[in-house]
Design a protein around this motif. Structure first.
Motif, mmCIF file in Angstrom:
data_model
loop_
_atom_site.group_PDB
_atom_site.id
_atom_site.type_symbol
_atom_site.label_atom_id
_atom_site.label_comp_id
_atom_site.label_asym_id
_atom_site.label_seq_id
_atom_site.Cartn_x
_atom_site.Cartn_y
_atom_site.Cartn_z
ATOM 1 N N UNK C 113 0.823 -1.206 0.000
ATOM 2 C CA UNK C 113 0.000 0.000 0.000
ATOM 3 C C UNK C 113 0.860 1.260 0.000
ATOM 4 N N UNK C 114 1.970 1.207 0.679
ATOM 5 C CA UNK C 114 2.810 2.404 0.803
ATOM 6 C C UNK C 114 3.649 2.651 -0.453
ATOM 7 N N UNK C 115 4.329 1.605 -0.905
ATOM 8 C CA UNK C 115 5.336 1.795 -1.945
ATOM 9 C C UNK C 115 4.867 1.384 -3.337
ATOM 10 N N UNK C 116 3.712 0.718 -3.413
ATOM 11 C CA UNK C 116 3.269 0.256 -4.720
ATOM 12 C C UNK C 116 3.877 -1.086 -5.082
ATOM 13 N N UNK C 117 5.140 -1.280 -4.736
ATOM 14 C CA UNK C 117 5.773 -2.578 -4.952
ATOM 15 C C UNK C 117 6.376 -3.037 -3.634
ATOM 16 N N UNK C 118 6.721 -4.318 -3.557
ATOM 17 C CA UNK C 118 7.447 -4.787 -2.380
ATOM 18 C C UNK C 118 8.375 -5.913 -2.766
ATOM 19 N N UNK C 119 9.435 -6.006 -2.003
ATOM 20 C CA UNK C 119 10.375 -7.108 -2.160
ATOM 21 C C UNK C 119 9.831 -8.248 -1.310
ATOM 22 N N UNK C 120 9.240 -9.246 -1.972
ATOM 23 C CA UNK C 120 8.553 -10.319 -1.250
ATOM 24 C C UNK C 120 9.519 -11.390 -0.737
ATOM 25 N N UNK C 121 10.779 -11.293 -1.135
ATOM 26 C CA UNK C 121 11.711 -12.366 -0.804
ATOM 27 C C UNK C 121 12.097 -12.337 0.672
ATOM 28 N N UNK C 122 11.439 -13.151 1.452
ATOM 29 C CA UNK C 122 11.799 -13.269 2.872
ATOM 30 C C UNK C 122 11.448 -12.050 3.684
ATOM 31 N N UNK C 123 10.498 -11.265 3.196
ATOM 32 C CA UNK C 123 10.083 -10.097 3.963
ATOM 33 C C UNK C 123 10.809 -8.833 3.544
ATOM 34 N N UNK C 124 11.821 -8.983 2.689
ATOM 35 C CA UNK C 124 12.535 -7.817 2.189
ATOM 36 C C UNK C 124 13.108 -6.992 3.330
ATOM 37 N N UNK C 125 12.779 -5.729 3.323
ATOM 38 C CA UNK C 125 13.300 -4.810 4.334
ATOM 39 C C UNK C 125 12.672 -5.052 5.697
ATOM 40 N N UNK C 126 11.425 -5.568 5.725
ATOM 41 C CA UNK C 126 10.732 -5.721 7.003
ATOM 42 C C UNK C 126 11.128 -7.017 7.711
#
Lengths: 365, 365, 365, 365
Positions: C113-126
């Protein structure tokens, strides 16, 4: 550290419009235990007050500063020092004819583009009046720096083509209403300005600031270098269009062998034999006097008719009525000094923990 | 927003010493969804690389940048972009003879005074090498600004007394290894520098930067004015000693009627008829091109013998060995452009919420 | 002081995603002259490493930290300390099935919702992996604080309903792989977790941190109070849902006469007779041990089937495959300690100039 | 973002002591174009005013707020909003007997240790009076958030052992002088407090805040997570000793399968089926209501005799004279709401540029 706040530890926030109820500054991070009274601040503030200079605006303001917080029995307590200056002469009717037109050289157009609306009364926030709050805050910075032995000499180096001839005479500076550095230049400049005023035009000039007693080691590489932070602070003054340190733009014309300052020993102390660098090496003070200059543009408010556009998008000719200042450079002198003092106070405090041996000296608190 | 970090929203932190393992930058606040690949960054970085210029240092560095985070499949994700450049040519033995002596014009003395110790190997943190990290970060800023239609033209305006004659030729700039604006000046400068190198001396110069496509409204009064923030950013480059916008120091010699830019309407759009202001009024972009200049001092490392002091406090004469650059001005060109881009990206993002009608456009996210 | 940077003087910026090339931290404002070597950092980092705990993830990472800058011959130089940890086990194929589904209790939905995209690999940054960079940076903070005599004791107070019984045993804490404070509670917790793992479920817990040797006077009223800044720092750890100081939520049930700590004199020193306040009064350390607790939620990744929605907006049932951690509380122990150390280091340095008598002690630098 | 300033874009600086001339707040970064009048601010401020509650202090203050800048004709102009509240009841003679003694549970001792001196008159800067400035600033934040459809419900969840029974009744909250959520709990609490007052003692309690209408996507990983920043903001209120979000400390006792919120589709919109998370996932708002609680300690000023020490280091017994508040929890309700609003306004503005598609919507300005 953005918008109306400057500094990281010793932080100054200014607020207020030219024709609002008041203007003011909040000064955070003032160390506790410093002697600070209204008289000290007032004396510095009086140096930029309208009416000090024969060539300056007729606006009647006593500019009385009021310390609202942070000081008890004349001593700072470590809490924010709030300074308020009431606007006395804020009749806004005189400005109604400027509500619908963009003055050339002013911020009318850009404020409108940025905010959608603007306070057209006397320039609103972009008025030079905002700098009174800076000067008041600068007086607090100077009170702190004075306890460390740091002293300022700031003066008008030139107005238009009239420049001072030799060494500045510190005693003369505050004795002449143009804050120029020597009498001959002062007399020349007066003559020049009288003519310019008759033309309905204006002039700019250059301000020089010298700071003595700054110990080596102040300034935070790489982005908060002392010169970088002075540049921001001084350039944040409305009319400033140029800033230079030491040889400045002149250094671009020198050879390395001419511009480098040799080190020498003097009674066991390492010093520089010259000061082309203006007291700063690698963004850190080197123990020599800090020397910088600021170029101030000619007052944009002139009587001469000027082409411009109304806020509804029609070409028009603007004739600004009333008396106008042919020069604002002298009034900027205490502002430049104030911004330098605020910057130096902040970087001094920020650097206290630069190395562990300093920290260990105060560990036992 | 202090020390090694610059910016408030689009924030850049650089790290690394000349002869450490690597240097790098972390770029925060990069909007998600921007195309960013190594090639773009590398191409910009190559412009400051040693070995590009016949008058520049022989240090062999490929300066290969590595994007460690913040980008997935060539698109930014909104998380910090970490850029690392390994130091390949970091043999520190060549510098051992400089460990005990303060080089004039360098930061050796001031780092020692500030931190108690210093990394003497090639200037450590104060080395020009740190600016490679800035250029890499600047490439990220430029990639963002490009999506907004913002374009940069940066070039060497003068070296020593040799200045370009007329309009800069954008195509020529990157075709000559001094990044000068026209061929005649380039040929003159080459001749001059060849002589200076033979003398074992060096020269400085002036860099000009023009930014087109900046919408009106960028810059945050009163302390984070666009020009004030550009001043800090550009002055934070080691060798910069002066900064000016538009007419700059020249404005101090003009009359108000000469320096003011009239507004005119052009197809329903309000514009300025001239650009003495350099695209900034009241600290806010006015829609005209941003124009500024930086004065760069002559390279302090020269072959000529220089008087100085050892760190144990004895007078000595320094003879710096090896080949030295007679000029560093060209290599500073991409650094100046990078600092301008970083500043503009930050202020652009900071200003997004300046008025409620902008905010309402994206409310429905 | 925003996004991925925390602190004002001692500033930490982390970068990196779970499955990028590396993660890292840049630590600014480290005083020069502190002994810092890789071993110290590595030892602290090893405490949160996967594989330390029988109940923790099977991801194989050696988590070797590399000091890239800011240290010369094992001594800090005052410049930024850059720490890099390569990601070894970053095969992203295992995560492809999570690219299209929002995991309950995770940040997948909100990042999108925030960035439009996300790094789904293992939670990425989160991902919790980001906290390794915090622990490395925390080790630097601890090295600095150690020179000032400041010591940390951090442990798991409870897991689910199992709490420690009496005084924590500091020696036992690092001897058990749940970092619990006494053996009886440890044995109970092990039993509980074995059952929970069989259910395919997870548990949370509470971490307590005690800091001794903090001098009175640390903390910056009114917004950067020591407890306020600890609250932010600890709450910025992903799984933390509650934070309390001293009596904490229990204080809401006490009378004033029960909660107030009387002052007494002890050998000429003013002390508190009890420590309900947890070592902080008015946001400033009072010389007693700092005591705080953080509530950690149960691991959101569980084997049990869960209702959720795909990124294209369809209801689905998620079955996360593979082995999962029934508890992450122990691994958060060094992270909590790191965040506390970073906060304390920053506020210690920020307060150095709180009063003029401290400043005068180091004036002569 | 340090000391007396909070926020990065929407920034609030408070100043003033309990018994100085005035207290105030400067609010920077308020978007231009928002309707803001004195009545709105005053109405919110009146909720924390002394004399509103039968159990609150007898200090007579009208607490009239004055907007000194940043507003023209009832509309914000984008410049700093300066708010000043004069201190009317600042006779300091009543406090002279407290000049030489450290009150238990107060900041007298720690201010003295930090600053060397302290303003003993009514607690000086550490007085609850400072929070009036926060409430005034919070009203500005709320006026902005209201245009975005964001609404607050804040109330006293419990006083001592008396807690509300079921769903809070929003209408009842501002109708009872304890700001409790239902009538039964209110009647119980009144009885309890009457007894406590007779004992010369005091009680604490818990405040709950629910925020509706927050879009998904607010909060800046990793350190400026929405919950982390709320934690700092709320913990910066003097008497707060605990903070939790959603299930909070209760989450430490739940299983993952109990604490996770499943996602569901609702008319094409992805929502959470429950809200154990309190509206925040990975530090970013998820579209559900934000729910948090703060634990407030019992008023430290009690009539019962207390052991303490004088500033000259002698043991003594303190008997605080005059009427004292048996509870301050209700007066903290608008302060908690104000701090939440300030935090949300700041993070909302900071996140505007999180992705390029948002930016492109307002590019054409």
């Amino acid at each position: 550290m953005s918008k109306s706040t400057i500094g990281n530890i010793f932080k100054v926030t200014t607020w207020g419009e030219s024709h609002g109820q008041a203007i003011g500054a909040v000064v955070e991070g003032v160390p506790a235990g410093i002697t600070l009274n209204m008289e000290t601040i007032q004396a510095f503030l009086d140096k930029r007050r309208p009416g000090q200079c024969q060539f300056a605006t007729a606006r009647q303001e006593s500019d009385k500063v009021n310390i609202m917080s942070g000081v008890m029995d004349g001593i700072t307590t470590g809490t924010p020092v709030s300074l308020v200056i009431m606007n006395e002469d804020h009749h806004s009717k005189d400005y109604s004819d400027l509500a619908e037109v963009y003055r050339p050289g002013h911020a009318d157009f850009t404020y409108t583009k940025k905010y959608g609306i603007r306070d057209h009364r006397g320039g609103g926030r972009s008025s030079g009046r905002e700098t009174a709050a800076r000067v008041a805050a600068g007086a607090v910075a100077k009170a702190f720096l004075k306890t460390l032995g740091i002293r300022f000499t700031t003066f008008v180096k030139s107005i238009g083509s009239v420049s001072y001839h030799d060494c500045p005479d510190p005693d003369f500076i505050w004795q002449n209403d143009l804050y120029m550095a020597d009498r001959a230049a002062y007399e020349e400049a007066k003559l020049l300005l009288t003519g310019i005023r008759e033309e309905g035009d204006s002039l700019g000039g250059i301000i020089e600031c010298r700071i003595e007693g700054v110990p080596a080691g102040i300034g935070e590489p790489v982005f908060d270098k002392l010169d970088a932070r002075l540049a921001q602070a001084v350039f944040s003054i409305g009319a400033v269009k140029g800033f230079e340190v030491g040889e400045g733009f002149g250094a671009a014309m020198l050879k390395g062998s001419e511009n480098n300052d040799p080190f020498i020993t003097n009674g066991g102390i390492t010093e520089k034999a010259s000061n082309h660098a203006g007291g700063i090496l690698g963004g850190i003070s080197d123990g020599s006097p800090i020397v910088f200059r600021a170029a101030v543009k000619p007052t944009p408010s002139i009587s001469k008719p000027q082409s411009t556009v109304t806020s509804s998008g029609e070409d028009t000719v603007l004739r600004i009525k009333g008396r106008h200042d042919p020069v604002i450079v002298p009034r900027a002198v205490p502002v430049v000094e104030a911004m330098a003092a605020i910057t130096l106070a902040d970087l001094y405090l920020e650097g206290l923990g630069a190395n562990i041996s300093n920290i260990e000296k105060i560990k036992g608190r």
